[in-house]
Design an enzyme around this catalytic site. Sequence first.
Site, PDB file in Angstrom:
ATOM      1  N   ASN A  42       1.557  -3.806   7.346  1.00 25.13           N
ATOM      2  CA  ASN A  42       0.221  -3.219   7.228  1.00 25.13           C
ATOM      3  C   ASN A  42      -0.833  -4.247   7.619  1.00 25.13           C
ATOM      4  O   ASN A  42      -0.684  -5.448   7.379  1.00 25.13           O
ATOM      5  CB  ASN A  42      -0.034  -2.624   5.836  1.00 25.13           C
ATOM      6  CG  ASN A  42       0.151  -3.589   4.683  1.00 25.13           C
ATOM      7  OD1 ASN A  42       0.931  -4.532   4.764  1.00 25.13           O
ATOM      8  ND2 ASN A  42      -0.548  -3.353   3.597  1.00 25.13           N
ATOM      9  N   GLU A  55       4.395   1.304   8.698  1.00 22.22           N
ATOM     10  CA  GLU A  55       5.241   2.249   9.441  1.00 22.22           C
ATOM     11  C   GLU A  55       4.612   2.581  10.795  1.00 22.22           C
ATOM     12  O   GLU A  55       5.285   2.617  11.820  1.00 22.22           O
ATOM     13  CB  GLU A  55       5.421   3.549   8.652  1.00 22.22           C
ATOM     14  CG  GLU A  55       6.137   3.376   7.323  1.00 22.22           C
ATOM     15  CD  GLU A  55       5.210   3.098   6.148  1.00 22.22           C
ATOM     16  OE1 GLU A  55       4.198   2.380   6.351  1.00 22.22           O
ATOM     17  OE2 GLU A  55       5.485   3.584   5.047  1.00 22.22           O
ATOM     18  N   CYS A  88       3.135   7.225   3.588  1.00 23.29           N
ATOM     19  CA  CYS A  88       1.983   8.118   3.355  1.00 23.29           C
ATOM     20  C   CYS A  88       2.086   9.335   4.281  1.00 23.29           C
ATOM     21  O   CYS A  88       2.881   9.364   5.228  1.00 23.29           O
ATOM     22  CB  CYS A  88       0.669   7.369   3.574  1.00 23.29           C
ATOM     23  SG  CYS A  88       0.213   7.184   5.315  1.00 23.29           S
ATOM     24  N   CYS A  91       1.620   8.698   8.089  1.00 19.97           N
ATOM     25  CA  CYS A  91       2.798   8.097   8.732  1.00 19.97           C
ATOM     26  C   CYS A  91       3.922   9.122   8.890  1.00 19.97           C
ATOM     27  O   CYS A  91       4.644   9.104   9.890  1.00 19.97           O
ATOM     28  CB  CYS A  91       3.276   6.884   7.938  1.00 19.97           C
ATOM     29  SG  CYS A  91       2.145   5.476   8.083  1.00 19.97           S
TER      30      CYS A  91
HETATM   31  N1  THU Z   1       0.642   1.158   3.063  1.00 17.69           N
HETATM   32  C1  THU Z   1       1.609   1.016   4.020  1.00 17.69           C
HETATM   33  O1  THU Z   1       1.542   0.124   4.866  1.00 17.69           O
HETATM   34  N2  THU Z   1       2.652   1.886   3.999  1.00 17.69           N
HETATM   35  C2  THU Z   1       2.852   2.836   3.042  1.00 17.69           C
HETATM   36  O2  THU Z   1       3.857   3.529   3.083  1.00 17.69           O
HETATM   37  C3  THU Z   1       1.856   3.038   1.997  1.00 17.69           C
HETATM   38  C4  THU Z   1       0.646   2.195   2.070  1.00 17.69           C
HETATM   39  C5  THU Z   1      -0.450   0.174   3.043  1.00 17.69           C
HETATM   40  C6  THU Z   1      -1.813   0.684   3.365  1.00 17.69           C
HETATM   41  C7  THU Z   1      -2.680  -0.342   2.667  1.00 17.69           C
HETATM   42  O3  THU Z   1      -2.821  -1.481   3.523  1.00 17.69           O
HETATM   43  C8  THU Z   1      -1.878  -0.756   1.456  1.00 17.69           C
HETATM   44  O4  THU Z   1      -0.544  -0.382   1.740  1.00 17.69           O
HETATM   45  C9  THU Z   1      -2.336  -0.117   0.172  1.00 17.69           C
HETATM   46  O5  THU Z   1      -2.439   1.245   0.303  1.00 17.69           O
END
Ligand code: THU
Length: 132
Positions: A42, A55, A88, A91
């Site tokens: 992320n 993702e 989420c 994604c």
């Molecule tokens: N996030 C992801 O990278 N993948 C997920 O499946 C859920 C959330 C990230 C987004 C944000 O940078 C942090 O996690 C908190 O929501």
Amino acid sequence: MEAYELWQKAVKAREFSYSPYSGFKVGAALLCKNGEVVQGCNVENSAYGPSNCAERTAFFAAVAKGQREFEAIAIAGGKEELVMCYPCGVCRQVMAEFCDPDNFHVICGMNKEKLEILTLRELLPKSFEMQD
Ligand code: THU
């Protein structure tokens, strides 16, 4: 490739997470049909909205390398300790663009004993598809 092996690559990808706002670090490892694994993390932003999930980072990096066919994605996330981290909704929709819902697997986990393997259809039933 075995699920746990792919998941370990997600744990490794998480080390590159740029998440100074949430402190929630996520890594993803996307297994392409030709055996290549593309990692993602992320990437957050001070304006919040432009942030990108691990993702989608992996999917977009893979597509930008010419990959279009995918077998599975593994996800590892948490602040200090890993927690169960499911993708989420945004994604899931990106996965639906490229992947067969019954054959694409999403591997979520906290450790070797707690790995959950779900199909994309389980995570996103009755998804939107453009009809002509
Ligand atoms: N996030 C992801 O990278 N993948 C997920 O499946 C859920 C959330 C990230 C987004 C944000 O940078 C942090 O996690 C908190 O929501």
